[in-house]
Design a protein around this motif. Structure first.
Motif, PDB file in Angstrom:
ATOM      1  N   SER A 167       0.834  -1.205   0.000  1.00 17.93           N
ATOM      2  CA  SER A 167       0.000   0.000   0.000  1.00 17.93           C
ATOM      3  C   SER A 167       0.868   1.254   0.000  1.00 17.93           C
ATOM      4  O   SER A 167       0.522   2.269  -0.616  1.00 17.93           O
ATOM      5  N   GLU A 168       2.006   1.206   0.669  1.00 18.03           N
ATOM      6  CA  GLU A 168       2.919   2.356   0.692  1.00 18.03           C
ATOM      7  C   GLU A 168       3.463   2.634  -0.702  1.00 18.03           C
ATOM      8  O   GLU A 168       3.577   3.791  -1.133  1.00 18.03           O
ATOM      9  N   MET A 169       3.792   1.566  -1.434  1.00 16.14           N
ATOM     10  CA  MET A 169       4.289   1.723  -2.799  1.00 16.14           C
ATOM     11  C   MET A 169       3.219   2.359  -3.692  1.00 16.14           C
ATOM     12  O   MET A 169       3.519   3.228  -4.520  1.00 16.14           O
ATOM     13  N   MET A 170       1.955   1.945  -3.542  1.00 15.96           N
ATOM     14  CA  MET A 170       0.870   2.500  -4.349  1.00 15.96           C
ATOM     15  C   MET A 170       0.687   3.987  -4.051  1.00 15.96           C
ATOM     16  O   MET A 170       0.410   4.773  -4.953  1.00 15.96           O
ATOM     17  N   MET A 171       0.851   4.370  -2.802  1.00 16.22           N
ATOM     18  CA  MET A 171       0.747   5.780  -2.439  1.00 16.22           C
ATOM     19  C   MET A 171       1.859   6.587  -3.094  1.00 16.22           C
ATOM     20  O   MET A 171       1.646   7.687  -3.617  1.00 16.22           O
ATOM     21  N   GLN A 172       3.068   6.034  -3.120  1.00 14.26           N
ATOM     22  CA  GLN A 172       4.203   6.727  -3.730  1.00 14.26           C
ATOM     23  C   GLN A 172       4.043   6.838  -5.239  1.00 14.26           C
ATOM     24  O   GLN A 172       4.386   7.862  -5.832  1.00 14.26           O
ATOM     25  N   LYS A 177      -4.640   6.453  -1.561  1.00 19.37           N
ATOM     26  CA  LYS A 177      -4.730   5.623  -0.373  1.00 19.37           C
ATOM     27  C   LYS A 177      -5.515   4.366  -0.724  1.00 19.37           C
ATOM     28  O   LYS A 177      -6.649   4.433  -1.206  1.00 19.37           O
ATOM     29  N   THR A 178      -4.935   3.206  -0.470  1.00 22.79           N
ATOM     30  CA  THR A 178      -5.546   1.953  -0.900  1.00 22.79           C
ATOM     31  C   THR A 178      -6.245   1.201   0.224  1.00 22.79           C
ATOM     32  O   THR A 178      -7.082   0.355  -0.049  1.00 22.79           O
ATOM     33  N   CYS A 179      -5.875   1.467   1.473  1.00 23.58           N
ATOM     34  CA  CYS A 179      -6.441   0.734   2.601  1.00 23.58           C
ATOM     35  C   CYS A 179      -7.418   1.613   3.377  1.00 23.58           C
ATOM     36  O   CYS A 179      -7.175   2.804   3.556  1.00 23.58           O
ATOM     37  N   PRO A 180      -8.513   1.024   3.861  1.00 22.27           N
ATOM     38  CA  PRO A 180      -9.440   1.798   4.689  1.00 22.27           C
ATOM     39  C   PRO A 180      -8.837   2.109   6.049  1.00 22.27           C
ATOM     40  O   PRO A 180      -7.927   1.410   6.487  1.00 22.27           O
ATOM     41  N   PRO A 181      -9.310   3.191   6.704  1.00 21.03           N
ATOM     42  CA  PRO A 181     -10.392   4.075   6.243  1.00 21.03           C
ATOM     43  C   PRO A 181      -9.876   5.159   5.298  1.00 21.03           C
ATOM     44  O   PRO A 181      -8.686   5.431   5.252  1.00 21.03           O
ATOM     45  N   GLY A 182     -10.804   5.734   4.548  1.00 16.97           N
ATOM     46  CA  GLY A 182     -10.455   6.859   3.687  1.00 16.97           C
ATOM     47  C   GLY A 182      -9.829   6.478   2.370  1.00 16.97           C
ATOM     48  O   GLY A 182      -9.265   7.333   1.686  1.00 16.97           O
ATOM     49  N   GLU A 183      -9.935   5.199   1.978  1.00 21.66           N
ATOM     50  CA  GLU A 183      -9.379   4.787   0.680  1.00 21.66           C
ATOM     51  C   GLU A 183     -10.208   5.394  -0.457  1.00 21.66           C
ATOM     52  O   GLU A 183     -11.353   5.798  -0.265  1.00 21.66           O
ATOM     53  N   HIS A 184      -9.606   5.423  -1.659  1.00 21.84           N
ATOM     54  CA  HIS A 184     -10.313   5.983  -2.805  1.00 21.84           C
ATOM     55  C   HIS A 184     -11.249   4.940  -3.411  1.00 21.84           C
ATOM     56  O   HIS A 184     -11.114   3.735  -3.170  1.00 21.84           O
ATOM     57  N   MET A 185     -12.187   5.395  -4.243  1.00 24.47           N
ATOM     58  CA  MET A 185     -13.266   4.540  -4.728  1.00 24.47           C
ATOM     59  C   MET A 185     -12.767   3.283  -5.449  1.00 24.47           C
ATOM     60  O   MET A 185     -13.369   2.217  -5.335  1.00 24.47           O
ATOM     61  N   GLU A 186     -11.666   3.394  -6.192  1.00 22.13           N
ATOM     62  CA  GLU A 186     -11.216   2.222  -6.940  1.00 22.13           C
ATOM     63  C   GLU A 186     -10.746   1.098  -6.021  1.00 22.13           C
ATOM     64  O   GLU A 186     -10.536  -0.029  -6.468  1.00 22.13           O
ATOM     65  N   TRP A 187     -10.595   1.377  -4.738  1.00 23.89           N
ATOM     66  CA  TRP A 187     -10.192   0.357  -3.767  1.00 23.89           C
ATOM     67  C   TRP A 187     -11.383  -0.111  -2.939  1.00 23.89           C
ATOM     68  O   TRP A 187     -11.230  -0.617  -1.831  1.00 23.89           O
ATOM     69  N   CYS A 188     -12.575   0.063  -3.502  1.00 22.84           N
ATOM     70  CA  CYS A 188     -13.796  -0.512  -2.938  1.00 22.84           C
ATOM     71  C   CYS A 188     -14.254  -1.618  -3.881  1.00 22.84           C
ATOM     72  O   CYS A 188     -14.125  -1.491  -5.103  1.00 22.84           O
ATOM     73  N   ASN A 189     -14.765  -2.708  -3.347  1.00 22.19           N
ATOM     74  CA  ASN A 189     -15.054  -3.887  -4.156  1.00 22.19           C
ATOM     75  C   ASN A 189     -16.430  -4.449  -3.821  1.00 22.19           C
ATOM     76  O   ASN A 189     -16.884  -4.385  -2.684  1.00 22.19           O
ATOM     77  N   THR A 190     -17.075  -5.005  -4.835  1.00 21.14           N
ATOM     78  CA  THR A 190     -18.316  -5.745  -4.649  1.00 21.14           C
ATOM     79  C   THR A 190     -18.059  -7.222  -4.918  1.00 21.14           C
ATOM     80  O   THR A 190     -17.506  -7.578  -5.960  1.00 21.14           O
ATOM     81  N   ILE A 191     -18.440  -8.059  -3.984  1.00 18.52           N
ATOM     82  CA  ILE A 191     -18.476  -9.503  -4.210  1.00 18.52           C
ATOM     83  C   ILE A 191     -19.873  -9.824  -4.730  1.00 18.52           C
ATOM     84  O   ILE A 191     -20.870  -9.478  -4.092  1.00 18.52           O
ATOM     85  N   PHE A 192     -19.955 -10.471  -5.885  1.00 16.86           N
ATOM     86  CA  PHE A 192     -21.265 -10.782  -6.461  1.00 16.86           C
ATOM     87  C   PHE A 192     -21.649 -12.223  -6.147  1.00 16.86           C
ATOM     88  O   PHE A 192     -20.905 -13.162  -6.447  1.00 16.86           O
ATOM     89  N   LEU A 193     -22.819 -12.390  -5.545  1.00 19.79           N
ATOM     90  CA  LEU A 193     -23.414 -13.706  -5.347  1.00 19.79           C
ATOM     91  C   LEU A 193     -24.532 -13.855  -6.369  1.00 19.79           C
ATOM     92  O   LEU A 193     -25.526 -13.119  -6.325  1.00 19.79           O
ATOM     93  N   ILE A 194     -24.350 -14.794  -7.288  1.00 20.26           N
ATOM     94  CA  ILE A 194     -25.308 -15.017  -8.370  1.00 20.26           C
ATOM     95  C   ILE A 194     -25.997 -16.354  -8.127  1.00 20.26           C
ATOM     96  O   ILE A 194     -25.355 -17.406  -8.162  1.00 20.26           O
TER      97      ILE A 194
END
Length: 349
Positions: A167-172, A177-194
């Motif tokens: 996560s530190e490398m991604m910030m650099q 910010k990749t880890c919660p709290p306060g991460e950006h939207m692209e680091w939010c995920n949906t698990i789909f149950l079909i």
């Protein structure tokens, strides 16, 4: 005390201020991506199929089987027994640094429902779907015909159990910010149950390895777990893949998010397949890109891996050295090199 009018005015002013700030807080991609919207106006198809499903429960007679087709990376088409087609996580080369991951484009694919687990290029090419409806990062429950889809909201994996990145490398690299709290939207995920054809199919997306217990409660007794497992653990390591499958009580595991020669660009961040993970458990190496399953077919399986390998609906590119069938042509005898310097007119060397 302040009047309601003054409070309302103050709230309106705060909203405008926050909106301006929000406009200035998009990622760096804003500089290289023009405004885009739905590409539905370009589609030559219509919504007749989903209207039929809405009225009659499907678009054909019930076959009693669910069809699963692999497109490479994390993309699957799931076809219900009554013919409804769902495509999950089509991929693309994302703009910006490090976005070139694929040697070919995702094929434009007809379907009834398009799903995207999260806003990363290897999961969100919904513009490549000729779909009647698109649901990105969906939460809650949706039903149509013989299909029920539940979006389980959680977080993207941000600390992989490998040496690929942190996560530190991604910030650099990206300032995100990749880890919660306060991460950006692209680091939010949906698990789909079909839920379809009597099967509970779970698409993990790129979810973190250790979601909270209330999330696990929504994912009990899974029949088919589509898990992003590769031998180098780009998202899930083989160990995590095995532990998650056990906790899901999955009958069948289908790995994805692994390297495929001719589809994934070399040196894009991972280089290994999921072959060794497959061999860890009871398994089947498939020789096709499409399988048909039913509750009866898999009732005796327990964490059985079905591995598509390099078999994808997507036509992949593999370079092969050309072969030449040319007969050898005899060469003339070479002139001795010293003859070029032989003295003339009686001169000596």
């Amino acid at each position: 005390m302040q009047s309601k009018h003054i409070v309302a005015k103050q709230a309106e002013a705060n909203e405008k201020k926050e909106a301006v700030q929000h406009e200035d807080e998009w990622g760096f991609e804003q500089a290289i991506i023009g405004p885009v919207g739905s590409l539905g106006f370009m589609q030559l198809s219509n919504n007749d199929r989903v209207i039929a499903a809405q009225k009659f429960g499907g678009v054909r007679e019930d076959t009693g089987e669910v069809e699963i087709s692999f497109y490479g990376m994390c993309a699957f088409k799931i076809t219900s027994p009554k013919g409804l087609e769902i495509v999950v996580d089509p991929w693309r080369n994302a703009p910006g640094f490090g976005g070139y991951w694929f040697l070919v484009d995702f094929p434009i694919t007809k379907c009834d429902i398009g799903l995207s687990t999260h806003a990363h290029g290897d999961h969100d090419a919904v513009h490549r779907l000729d779909a009647a409806m698109i649901m990105e990062r969906m939460g809650g429950t949706f039903e149509l015909g013989d299909v029920k889809i539940t979006g389980i909201l959680d977080k993207h994996m941000c600390e992989p159990q490998n040496d690929l990145y942190t996560s530190e490398m991604m910030m650099q690299l990206f300032g995100k910010k990749t880890c919660p709290p306060g991460e950006h939207m692209e680091w939010c995920n949906t698990i789909f149950l079909i839920e379809v054809g009597g099967l509970r199919i779970l698409h993990w997306g790129d979810n973190r390895q250790n979601p909270p217990e209330d999330t696990w409660e929504m994912m009990k007794d899974i029949d088919i777990a589509l898990l992003p497992v590769s031998d180098d653990g780009h998202i899930l390591t083989p160990r995590w893949g095995k532990e998650i499958a056990e906790k899901l009580n999955a009958k069948v595991i289908i790995p994805h998010h692994y390297y495929i020669e001719g589809l994934n660009a070399p040196n894009a961040g991972w280089e290994l397949s999921a072959e060794q993970f497959t061999r860890m458990l009871d398994h089947t190496f498939l020789d096709t890109h499409t399988i048909k399953l039913s509750p009866k077919k898999i009732k005796n399986y327990k964490q059985h891996v079905m591995y598509f390998g390099e078999h994808t609906v997507t036509k992949i590119y593999k370079w092969q050295a050309p072969t030449y069938e040319v007969k050898n042509v005899p060469l003339p005898d070479p002139v001795k090199a010293w003859e070029r310097f032989k003295p003339k007119n009686g001169k000596k060397y």
